[in-house]
Every structure is written in structure tokens, then in C-alpha cells.
Design an enzyme around this catalytic site. Structure first.
Site, PDB file in Angstrom:
ATOM      1  N   ASP A   1      -7.370  -8.047   6.665  1.00  0.00           N
ATOM      2  CA  ASP A   1      -8.387  -7.865   7.709  1.00  0.00           C
ATOM      3  C   ASP A   1      -8.861  -6.435   7.817  1.00  0.00           C
ATOM      4  O   ASP A   1      -8.219  -5.500   7.345  1.00  0.00           O
ATOM      5  CB  ASP A   1      -7.794  -8.269   9.060  1.00  0.00           C
ATOM      6  CG  ASP A   1      -6.794  -7.230   9.569  1.00  0.00           C
ATOM      7  OD1 ASP A   1      -5.785  -6.990   8.876  1.00  0.00           O
ATOM      8  OD2 ASP A   1      -7.042  -6.633  10.639  1.00  0.00           O
TER       9      ASP A   1
ATOM     10  N   LYS B   1      -1.515  -1.756  -4.551  1.00  0.00           N
ATOM     11  CA  LYS B   1      -2.449  -0.650  -4.822  1.00  0.00           C
ATOM     12  C   LYS B   1      -1.837   0.334  -5.813  1.00  0.00           C
ATOM     13  O   LYS B   1      -0.665   0.690  -5.690  1.00  0.00           O
ATOM     14  CB  LYS B   1      -2.817   0.065  -3.519  1.00  0.00           C
ATOM     15  CG  LYS B   1      -3.796  -0.734  -2.681  1.00  0.00           C
ATOM     16  CD  LYS B   1      -4.393   0.086  -1.557  1.00  0.00           C
ATOM     17  CE  LYS B   1      -5.266  -0.813  -0.691  1.00  0.00           C
ATOM     18  NZ  LYS B   1      -5.686  -0.151   0.553  1.00  0.00           N
TER      19      LYS B   1
ATOM     20  N   ASP C   1       0.862  -1.183   0.000  1.00  0.00           N
ATOM     21  CA  ASP C   1       0.000   0.000   0.000  1.00  0.00           C
ATOM     22  C   ASP C   1       0.904   1.240   0.000  1.00  0.00           C
ATOM     23  O   ASP C   1       1.435   1.611  -1.042  1.00  0.00           O
ATOM     24  CB  ASP C   1      -0.934  -0.084   1.216  1.00  0.00           C
ATOM     25  CG  ASP C   1      -1.940   1.047   1.279  1.00  0.00           C
ATOM     26  OD1 ASP C   1      -2.060   1.793   0.292  1.00  0.00           O
ATOM     27  OD2 ASP C   1      -2.611   1.184   2.317  1.00  0.00           O
TER      28      ASP C   1
HETATM   29  P1  IMP Z   1       1.678  -0.169   3.954  1.00  0.00           P
HETATM   30  O1  IMP Z   1       2.721  -0.129   5.036  1.00  0.00           O
HETATM   31  O2  IMP Z   1       0.892   1.116   3.865  1.00  0.00           O
HETATM   32  O3  IMP Z   1       2.210  -0.596   2.614  1.00  0.00           O
HETATM   33  O4  IMP Z   1       0.584  -1.184   4.418  1.00  0.00           O
HETATM   34  C1  IMP Z   1       0.831  -2.484   4.437  1.00  0.00           C
HETATM   35  C2  IMP Z   1      -0.009  -3.187   5.462  1.00  0.00           C
HETATM   36  O5  IMP Z   1      -1.251  -2.503   5.717  1.00  0.00           O
HETATM   37  C3  IMP Z   1      -0.370  -4.510   4.879  1.00  0.00           C
HETATM   38  O6  IMP Z   1       0.524  -5.510   5.316  1.00  0.00           O
HETATM   39  C4  IMP Z   1      -1.772  -4.740   5.361  1.00  0.00           C
HETATM   40  O7  IMP Z   1      -1.709  -5.450   6.582  1.00  0.00           O
HETATM   41  C5  IMP Z   1      -2.340  -3.375   5.624  1.00  0.00           C
HETATM   42  N1  IMP Z   1      -3.246  -2.928   4.524  1.00  0.00           N
HETATM   43  C6  IMP Z   1      -2.979  -2.031   3.538  1.00  0.00           C
HETATM   44  N2  IMP Z   1      -4.035  -1.865   2.719  1.00  0.00           N
HETATM   45  C7  IMP Z   1      -4.995  -2.688   3.201  1.00  0.00           C
HETATM   46  C8  IMP Z   1      -6.348  -2.984   2.754  1.00  0.00           C
HETATM   47  O8  IMP Z   1      -6.878  -2.484   1.748  1.00  0.00           O
HETATM   48  N3  IMP Z   1      -7.029  -3.876   3.514  1.00  0.00           N
HETATM   49  C9  IMP Z   1      -6.493  -4.483   4.627  1.00  0.00           C
HETATM   50  N4  IMP Z   1      -5.249  -4.244   5.060  1.00  0.00           N
HETATM   51  C10 IMP Z   1      -4.504  -3.349   4.353  1.00  0.00           C
HETATM   52 MG    MG Z   2      -2.342  -6.249   8.073  1.00  0.00          MG
END
Ligand code: IMP
Ligand code: MG
Length: 180
Positions: free
Chosen positions: A159, A131, A102
Site C-alpha cells: 500500500d 529490494k 526492504d
Molecule cells: P522494512 O522494515 O524496511 O523491511 O519494511 C518492510 C515493510 O515496509 C513491509 O512490510 C511493507 O509493509 C513496507 N514497504 C517497504 N517497501 C515498500 C514499498 O515499496 N511499497 C509499499 N510498502 C513497502
Molecule cells: Mg506495509
């Protein structure tokens, strides 16, 4: 379909055939190399089980548990390592496995920590979902299941407040199921 799900993005059969293709790529890239797959819990749990059973290579499995969300639908920006022991990956080729890329903060933080503290031979990243958005950190996936729009999804390991991880498909939550 679960009552809280507005629509299904990817059904189980589609996910599993995508995993067949990723497993083939991994077998091509790591044949003959000492491979350790590090799955990130909890989100990477279902992917780990379904993907690694398709990879016909001798490999080791490690896990690390982190928390980056603190209950909502936006990542908090801080990544908390929920364990003191780091995986034993000295000199090994590593694939980090997570549910979704994300903002990139989680995978960036984990990759930096493992690179500096564990001395692996290499690190690549595999995610089920990516994403379509600008990342907050310089990190990209080497193996990706599906690119999706920037919306909150659950199921297949993902989740919302700890729920929906066991749905066999990836779906978009109804707005009324999200409590801010
Ligand atoms: P990042 O650090 O923003 O890349 O987020 C990564 C973590 O956020 C992932 O390992 C997921 O656990 C959680 N995450 C990000 N987007 C989503 C989503 O759309 N649904 C559920 N969990 C998400
Ligand atoms: Mg998570």
C-alpha cells in the site's frame, strides 16, 4: 491500469506462476513437519491467500499485525506490534510471510520477538518482493518471489497510505500520486 500507476513491474499471471514454484519448494522442505505459517498483516494478506492455497500440506495459519510505516514511503525504523496475543507456535516450524523485504527492520524485529517469546522449532522467511539494497538489519529471505530495484511499489498487498493493496499486479506509483 490504475491512473496513479506509472508502470507495471509484475502482472498477475507472472506472480501466480512464481507462487506455484515457491509452493513446490515449501512442500519439498516441510513434508512431514509440523508447519505454521505466520502472515504479517496487512501487507502479507494477498500473498497468504494465493500462496497457501497452492501448498498441499497440512498446515496452520496465524497472523500478526504490525506497523512500520507511518504514512510515508520510508520505513520509520520502529516496528509497532498492534496486538498483545502472540501466535501459538511452540515447537512448530514457522514460515513468516510478508509482502516485501526492504530495510529488514520489520522481519528482523518479528523474528527476534517470536524466537525469544514463542519457542518455535525453526523460523524461515518468505517474501513476495526483495529490494536490491543494503539491509539495516541482519535478515534475509529463504523464499523470494522477485528481486526488484529500490523503488516504491504498490499492489498485491502493498500500500501507499492504505491504498492500492487490491491491485492484482505490482506497479510503480507516479511521483504525482505521492504526497509528502
Ligand atoms: P522494512 O522494515 O524496511 O523491511 O519494511 C518492510 C515493510 O515496509 C513491509 O512490510 C511493507 O509493509 C513496507 N514497504 C517497504 N517497501 C515498500 C514499498 O515499496 N511499497 C509499499 N510498502 C513497502
Ligand atoms: Mg506495509
Amino acid at each position: 491500469m490504475h491512473n496513479d500507476i506509472a508502470s507495471v513491474l509484475h502482472h498477475e499471471t507472472t506472480i501466480l506462476s512464481r507462487l506455484d514454484a515457491i509452493a513446490r519448494d515449501i512442500m519439498r522442505d516441510y513434508d512431514g513437519k509440523p508447519l505454521t505459517v505466520v502472515a504479517i498483516l496487512q501487507g502479507g494478506l494477498i500473498l497468504m491467500a494465493d500462496l497457501l492455497r497452492r501448498v498441499q500440506l497440512p498446515l496452520l495459519i496465524e497472523t500478526i499485525t504490525v506497523s512500520s510505516y507511518h504514512g510515508g514511503t520510508e520505513s520509520s525504523g520502529t516496528v509497532t506490534f498492534l496486538q498483545t496475543r502472540l501466535p501459538d507456535i511452540n515447537g512448530r516450524h514457522v514460515i513468516l510471510l510478508d509482502d516485501i523485504l526492504d530495510s529488514g527492520r520489520t522481519l528482523h524485529a518479528i523474528r527476534e520477538k517470536l524466537t525469544t517469546e514463542c519457542r518455535p522449532a525453526s523460523i524461515r522467511i518468505c517474501v513476495l518482493l526483495r529490494k536490491r539494497k543494503q539491509r539495516a538489519c541482519a535478515v534475509e529471505a529463504d523464499y523470494t518471489g522477485f528481486d526488484i530495484d529500490d523503488e516504491f511499489v504498490v499492489g498485491y498487498g502493498l500500500d501507499y497510505q492504505g491504498r492500492y493493496r487490491n491491485l492484482p499486479y505490482i506497479g510503480v506509483l507516479k511521483p504525482e500520486a505521492i504526497h509528502s
